[in-house]
Write a protein that holds these residues in place. Sequence first.
Motif, mmCIF file in Angstrom:
data_model
loop_
_atom_site.group_PDB
_atom_site.id
_atom_site.type_symbol
_atom_site.label_atom_id
_atom_site.label_comp_id
_atom_site.label_asym_id
_atom_site.label_seq_id
_atom_site.Cartn_x
_atom_site.Cartn_y
_atom_site.Cartn_z
ATOM 1 N N LYS A 1 0.819 -1.217 0.000
ATOM 2 C CA LYS A 1 0.000 0.000 0.000
ATOM 3 C C LYS A 1 0.852 1.266 0.000
ATOM 4 N N PRO A 2 1.953 1.325 0.792
ATOM 5 C CA PRO A 2 2.789 2.538 0.758
ATOM 6 C C PRO A 2 3.368 2.816 -0.631
ATOM 7 N N LEU A 3 3.793 1.741 -1.354
ATOM 8 C CA LEU A 3 4.352 1.956 -2.685
ATOM 9 C C LEU A 3 3.270 2.395 -3.663
ATOM 10 N N ILE A 4 2.091 1.793 -3.578
ATOM 11 C CA ILE A 4 0.987 2.201 -4.450
ATOM 12 C C ILE A 4 0.635 3.661 -4.200
ATOM 13 N N LYS A 5 0.686 4.065 -2.943
ATOM 14 C CA LYS A 5 0.422 5.468 -2.597
ATOM 15 C C LYS A 5 1.471 6.380 -3.235
ATOM 16 N N LYS A 6 2.747 5.963 -3.200
ATOM 17 C CA LYS A 6 3.810 6.756 -3.823
ATOM 18 C C LYS A 6 3.616 6.861 -5.332
ATOM 19 N N ILE A 7 3.152 5.774 -5.934
ATOM 20 C CA ILE A 7 2.910 5.796 -7.376
ATOM 21 C C ILE A 7 1.775 6.757 -7.708
ATOM 22 N N ASN A 8 0.728 6.733 -6.903
ATOM 23 C CA ASN A 8 -0.372 7.683 -7.084
ATOM 24 C C ASN A 8 0.117 9.122 -6.959
ATOM 25 N N GLN A 9 0.965 9.380 -5.972
ATOM 26 C CA GLN A 9 1.520 10.721 -5.766
ATOM 27 C C GLN A 9 2.412 11.112 -6.938
ATOM 28 N N PHE A 10 3.163 10.138 -7.454
ATOM 29 C CA PHE A 10 4.029 10.403 -8.600
ATOM 30 C C PHE A 10 3.208 10.918 -9.776
ATOM 31 N N PHE A 11 2.113 10.229 -10.093
ATOM 32 C CA PHE A 11 1.295 10.645 -11.227
ATOM 33 C C PHE A 11 0.530 11.937 -10.952
ATOM 34 N N LYS A 12 0.233 12.171 -9.697
ATOM 35 C CA LYS A 12 -0.476 13.410 -9.348
ATOM 36 C C LYS A 12 0.364 14.627 -9.716
ATOM 37 N N HIS A 13 1.690 14.501 -9.620
ATOM 38 C CA HIS A 13 2.575 15.634 -9.880
ATOM 39 C C HIS A 13 3.333 15.520 -11.211
ATOM 40 N N TRP A 14 3.094 14.425 -11.953
ATOM 41 C CA TRP A 14 3.827 14.234 -13.199
ATOM 42 C C TRP A 14 3.256 15.104 -14.307
ATOM 43 N N ASN A 15 4.149 15.716 -15.087
ATOM 44 C CA ASN A 15 3.746 16.576 -16.193
ATOM 45 C C ASN A 15 4.451 16.086 -17.463
ATOM 46 N N PHE A 16 3.687 15.576 -18.424
ATOM 47 C CA PHE A 16 4.290 15.029 -19.637
ATOM 48 C C PHE A 16 5.002 16.100 -20.460
ATOM 49 N N SER A 17 4.555 17.340 -20.359
ATOM 50 C CA SER A 17 5.202 18.407 -21.124
ATOM 51 C C SER A 17 6.439 18.954 -20.417
ATOM 52 N N ASP A 18 6.601 18.608 -19.146
ATOM 53 C CA ASP A 18 7.777 19.058 -18.388
ATOM 54 C C ASP A 18 8.229 17.935 -17.460
ATOM 55 N N PRO A 19 8.701 16.809 -18.035
ATOM 56 C CA PRO A 19 9.072 15.640 -17.215
ATOM 57 C C PRO A 19 10.295 15.908 -16.354
ATOM 58 N N ARG A 20 10.226 15.473 -15.109
ATOM 59 C CA ARG A 20 11.337 15.645 -14.170
ATOM 60 C C ARG A 20 11.946 14.285 -13.873
ATOM 61 N N LEU A 21 13.185 14.105 -14.317
ATOM 62 C CA LEU A 21 13.829 12.806 -14.132
ATOM 63 C C LEU A 21 14.097 12.495 -12.670
ATOM 64 N N VAL A 22 14.191 13.535 -11.843
ATOM 65 C CA VAL A 22 14.390 13.276 -10.414
ATOM 66 C C VAL A 22 13.194 12.508 -9.853
ATOM 67 N N SER A 23 12.006 12.755 -10.399
ATOM 68 C CA SER A 23 10.810 12.023 -9.966
ATOM 69 C C SER A 23 10.920 10.549 -10.348
ATOM 70 N N ILE A 24 11.455 10.279 -11.530
ATOM 71 C CA ILE A 24 11.673 8.911 -11.977
ATOM 72 C C ILE A 24 12.698 8.222 -11.083
ATOM 73 N N ASP A 25 13.776 8.935 -10.767
ATOM 74 C CA ASP A 25 14.817 8.375 -9.907
ATOM 75 C C ASP A 25 14.260 8.023 -8.533
ATOM 76 N N ASN A 26 13.414 8.904 -7.995
ATOM 77 C CA ASN A 26 12.809 8.652 -6.676
ATOM 78 C C ASN A 26 11.894 7.434 -6.719
ATOM 79 N N LEU A 27 11.140 7.303 -7.808
ATOM 80 C CA LEU A 27 10.245 6.162 -7.941
ATOM 81 C C LEU A 27 11.040 4.869 -8.119
#
Length: 266
Positions: free
Chosen positions: A117-143
């Motif tokens: 559940k904690p990882l699924i929550k992190k994935i949900n948070q990741f997509f909540k802040h993800w922007n396809f027009s301005d991708p942040r690789l640091v977000s990918i690294d954290n995930l």
Amino acid sequence: MIFKEYKIPSSNNDYIVSVYFIECNTSMEDKFYVPDGNLELMLVNEPVSILSGENKILTNEKHIFWGQKRFTGTIEANNHFKVFGIKFQPWLFAFIKEQKNIDLVDSVLPLNEIMSKPLIKKINQFFKHWNFSDPRLVSIDNLSFALKKEFNSCIVIKPRFKNIITELRNKKGICSIADLQYMYMQSERTLEYDFKKYIGITAKEYQNIVRFRKSCMNLKTTKTIIHTALDYGYYDQAHFTNYFTKYCQRSPSKFLNQGNLLLSTV
């Protein structure tokens, strides 16, 4: 249908190949999904059901994990729906298999059977802040770090094996296994052992999935069955049709008439 995908640069994709978004603006229509050799997850805003042929695998799920599959799936929904998805490297199979002892080959499962559940929550948070027009690789690294922590394992994927997977993808599956053995100085026995251990299927099966997937993309673009067959190393149109029907459960011509195909660029 709206489709967006961001491919992760090779220097950042030890675990994740791409992230994508799909918005289907039609309801009560089969959403057809084609295997590409990767594991993946889907977070859907409306409950959907998954079928393989006539067999219903999942019913009314919103968090879905696709295992290493050699079949096409059909997604059914009663309403318009949106999907956020992650395509993983195929060798994530080995980490999940070791920790969960779940057979992921030809499987589609509720995500909570694979991830906490904690990882699924992190994935949900990741997509909540993800922007396809301005991708942040640091977000990918954290995930990726969260995934590594979730599937803490002593398994080390051989760099040579990763290179073989990359070579198969780059060549669109149009290469012989014998050539790969020679290129990477691998015996047939070692290569087959690594494929079964790391991604659950044989080298030939993986190659066929990659070639089939790439040929699907080409067919959708060119609309020409015979040229696609020859370009992707099939003997003739009949040979291509046989392979296509095996993986797609429909002929190439019917595939071309499928207007709502969910097909990523990976």
